[in-house]
Design an enzyme around this catalytic site. Sequence first.
Site, short mmCIF file in Angstrom:
data_model
loop_
_atom_site.label_atom_id
_atom_site.label_comp_id
_atom_site.label_asym_id
_atom_site.label_seq_id
_atom_site.Cartn_x
_atom_site.Cartn_y
_atom_site.Cartn_z
N ASP A 133 -32.92 -92.85 -53.92
CA ASP A 133 -34.10 -93.10 -53.10
C ASP A 133 -34.94 -94.23 -53.70
O ASP A 133 -35.37 -94.15 -54.84
CB ASP A 133 -34.94 -91.82 -53.03
CG ASP A 133 -35.98 -91.86 -51.91
OD1 ASP A 133 -36.67 -92.88 -51.78
OD2 ASP A 133 -36.08 -90.86 -51.18
N HIS A 164 -33.09 -93.36 -49.44
CA HIS A 164 -34.18 -92.76 -48.68
C HIS A 164 -33.82 -92.67 -47.20
O HIS A 164 -33.24 -93.58 -46.63
CB HIS A 164 -35.43 -93.63 -48.84
CG HIS A 164 -36.67 -93.03 -48.30
ND1 HIS A 164 -37.37 -92.04 -48.96
CD2 HIS A 164 -37.36 -93.28 -47.16
CE1 HIS A 164 -38.44 -91.71 -48.25
NE2 HIS A 164 -38.45 -92.45 -47.16
#
Length: 200
Positions: A133, A164
């Site tokens: 992420d 993400h």
Amino acid sequence: MNADIRKHCDELAEQGFLAVAPDLFWRQEPDVDLNVTSEADWQHGLRLYGAYNRDAGAKDVEDTLNAVRNLPECNGRVAVLGYCLGGLMVFLTAVRCHGVDAAVAYHGGETEKYLGEVDGLNAPLLMHLAEEDEFISKTAQAEIKAALAKKPNATIYSYPGQNHAFSRHNGAHFNAVAAALANGRTSEFLHQQLRRGDSR
């Protein structure tokens, strides 16, 4: 509120849940609808995100939960589920509100900033973290895992190689396999937690 969130709500409804999505940005720009593939909309969203009042937002989510609980279609048990900023709001609502029966957070950015409130977590929490992420560093992820490891009602799943918003429909990092795994875990968790305690 946008097409992606509406699709997630539709999918939850198809599984038998009553799905309600609050307009988180109503204080800033009511009814804003941003396209996840538009750079201009992305920048617009980042500006709203930066100015968003998390404390007021958690109260808004709590108000939404209370309204949903009183709908005739609701069995009285409610969960909060969110993505990105919504994932953070899930965490904040779960630790600040005593009326949450279950909570599911997908890649909640900035959750690490609020870990001092983790003792307030009483609801079962399921969290999904993408290991790559770009908005939640590996250090932040480690802090989140360490804090929630002390809570027996919290479960965290990490997704190796995922970025993400890997579960966002039409998102740049959408991964069908990882999304199906995460969403399957979410569905099982919600069915387990939201079932009424009686035989009805």
